[in-house]
Design an enzyme around this catalytic site. Structure first.
Site, short mmCIF file in Angstrom:
data_model
loop_
_atom_site.label_atom_id
_atom_site.label_comp_id
_atom_site.label_asym_id
_atom_site.label_seq_id
_atom_site.Cartn_x
_atom_site.Cartn_y
_atom_site.Cartn_z
N SER A 142 0.18 -8.74 3.12
CA SER A 142 0.18 -8.80 4.57
C SER A 142 -0.01 -10.22 5.05
CB SER A 142 -0.93 -7.91 5.15
OG SER A 142 -0.93 -7.99 6.56
N LYS A 196 -2.04 -0.68 1.72
CA LYS A 196 -1.19 -1.49 2.60
C LYS A 196 -0.55 -0.61 3.68
CE LYS A 196 1.23 -5.06 4.05
NZ LYS A 196 2.37 -4.52 4.80
N HIS A 199 -3.20 0.00 6.19
CA HIS A 199 -3.36 -1.27 6.93
C HIS A 199 -2.33 -1.35 8.05
CE1 HIS A 199 -1.83 -5.33 7.71
NE2 HIS A 199 -3.06 -5.79 7.52
N ASN A 200 -1.07 -1.04 7.73
CA ASN A 200 -0.02 -1.10 8.74
C ASN A 200 -0.21 -0.03 9.81
OD1 ASN A 200 0.95 -3.04 6.99
ND2 ASN A 200 3.05 -2.34 7.09
N GLU A 203 -2.69 -1.30 12.08
CA GLU A 203 -2.01 -2.33 12.87
C GLU A 203 -1.26 -1.71 14.04
OE1 GLU A 203 1.94 -4.92 11.96
OE2 GLU A 203 0.33 -5.13 10.47
#
Length: 497
Positions: A142, A196, A199-200, A203
């Site tokens: 990232s 990940k 995480h997105n 986001e």
């Protein structure tokens, strides 16, 4: 298998490269440069050979690059155990490259997929390559193209053996906060890509919450775009300090040179997405985890792009009942601005709590043993959601690794108690004004669901038992399984084995 340029054919090199990068688009080229800048000899290869030539022409003096014109030469230039990072488009492209590499690699070698790949694909590939003795690492990266060059947050999965080989190199090129690398071994098989993905998803939620705050300040608070930019800039000195707040400020301060209008007003209001928000939501449903802020953020992007439906509803004039809300004095307006700040912070805590809960549930389901505190720690720098309050999350999980929810960590429980009145007021005001704030509202509802002594799910379970014989548990016998004989007189109750 490869494309050879008529202009330059690179001479095969002996096994001298520490690591290789296949795929020299912007992200791949920047990652290769980052590795070379940190003293690692980097083999580089691209299916379109011109990209390899361009990298060498522009950046050969940045470090030790080992270019190859043929894939076999690329593999041969890697020292054992070989490490090849794939930086190509997820899906069919990644699948093809994996198959090309596995034909040339040997047991003990390592393939690293650094793309945004769905974690179940990573699990499948890891299991298949394991049979051949090849390590497969699904690695989240990232930070975008700037992060890839200057220091990203890196989330590698795979075996501990593969991390022993990879870790020192990855840690050296990652972002560092307080001297600590923003990289750690996440867990086996698909753990890195799962983290990940979440995480997105976080986001998505963070961006939607910020956008809703902007919308409320503009259409309820009556602030101009430059005034809102100033508000966001002032929030940098608060608990909201983050990379996304900085980005928001920059976007809102920009003036369109062609029209002289605020830049945000010349952008079509339809947000795109590449799938990770949807994956996070779908995976949460499969795992039985509530992630309403992430889901609403994903749905909000879909709604924004539904131009035909939006136009039809606007033309139907379905706006009756929405109130015109204004603030007559500077004090009243400032009070609303502060309430939005508090609502944003409370919603942000809830969104992150949902993401960490999803990671924790997947970790238990798949036996990954993910360290949640370490995940917060490696997100403090390099990545898109880097923020001041990730330090608080790190400390919360360090103090209690088995924390039931981030919401009950003392720091956040105190903060939520403080912001809840303003948060409720903002959500109510948004509803009365007809300004959509789905992520604010769903995050508040999520908190209220978790704090409720009793939920209407009891009625739902009764309904399910009526029409589908789905059974239920009784409060005076929570381990028993019961069913009402609805089709008979509806009074008899059976206890099922």
């Amino acid at each position: 298998m490869s494309a050879t340029s008529a202009a330059t054919t690179f001479t095969p090199a002996p096994a001298s490269a520490d690591i290789g990068v296949y795929g020299l688009g912007v992200m791949g080229a920047n990652l290769a440069r980052n590795l070379a800048r940190h003293g690692h000899a980097v083999a580089v290869f691209n299916r379109s050979h011109q990209r390899t030539e361009r990298l060498m022409a522009r950046y050969a003096d940045e470090g030790a690059f080992v270019p190859a014109s043929e894939l076999a030469d690329f593999v041969a230039s890697l020292r054992r155990p070989r490490v090849a990072i794939i930086m190509v488009q997820a899906g069919a492209g990644t699948e093809a490259v994996v198959e090309q590499l596995r034909a040339l690699l040997e047991p003990g070698d390592i393939i690293v997929d650094a793309g945004n790949t769905f974690y179940k694909d990573t699990q499948r590939r890891e299991a298949s390559l394991r049979e051949q003795g090849i390590h497969f690492v699904g690695m989240g990266v990232s930070g975008g193209e700037e992060g890839a060059l200057l220091g990203p947050s890196i989330m590698p999965g795979g075996t501990q053996e593969s991390y022993d080989r990879l870790g020192p190199m990855l840690e050296s090129i990652s972002a560092h906060v307080d001297g600590t690398p923003c990289c750690t071994h996440v867990g086996p098989d698909g753990a890195g890509h799962f983290v990940k993905m979440v995480h997105n998803g976080i986001e998505y939620a963070d961006m939607q919450l910020i956008a809703e705050a902007y919308d409320l300040l503009r259409h309820v608070g009556g602030l101009s775009v430059p005034e809102i930019a100033a508000v966001f800039r002032s929030w940098k000195d608060s608990e909201l300090d983050s990379y996304l707040i900085d980005v928001t400020t920059e976007v809102l301060e920009r003036v369109d040179p062609a029209t002289g209008a605020a830049f945000v007003d010349v952008i079509v209001d339809a947000a795109g997405q590449k799938g990770t928000g949807s994956w996070t939501t779908q995976s949460a449903l499969e795992l039985g985890v509530a992630v309403p802020a992430i889901a609403e953020a994903t749905f909000a992007r879909a709604a924004s792009s539904s131009s035909a439906q939006r136009r039809a509803v606007r033309e139907a004039a379905l706006d009756s009942g929405a109130r015109e809300i204004g603030y007559d004095t500077a004090e009243e307006r400032q009070s609303f601005i502060d309430a939005v700040r508090q609502a944003l912070y409370g919603s942000k805590i809830a969104a992150y709590a949902q993401g960490f809960d999803e990671i924790a549930t997947a970790s238990t389901t798949y036996g990954w043993d993910v360290d949640l505190g370490a995940m917060a720690r490696i997100w403090r720098g390099g990545c898109i959601i880097r923020a001041r309050f990730l330090d608080d999350i790190t400390r919360a999980y360090e103090a209690e690794p088995a924390l039931a929810s981030l919401l009950v960590a003392p720091t956040f429980a105190t903060a939520l108690e403080s912001v809840l009145p303003a948060w409720r007021e903002v959500v109510a005001t948004a509803a009365l004004a007809g300004v959509p704030a789905p992520a604010f509202a769903s995050s508040l509802a999520y908190l209220d669901q978790l704090r409720a002594e009793r939920l209407p799910a009891a009625l739902i379970q009764g309904q399910r038992d009526f029409f589908g014989s789905h059974t239920y548990h009784r409060t005076d016998d929570p381990t028993g399984v019961y069913h009402v004989l609805w089709a008979e007189d509806g009074r008899a109750e059976e206890k099922w084995d």
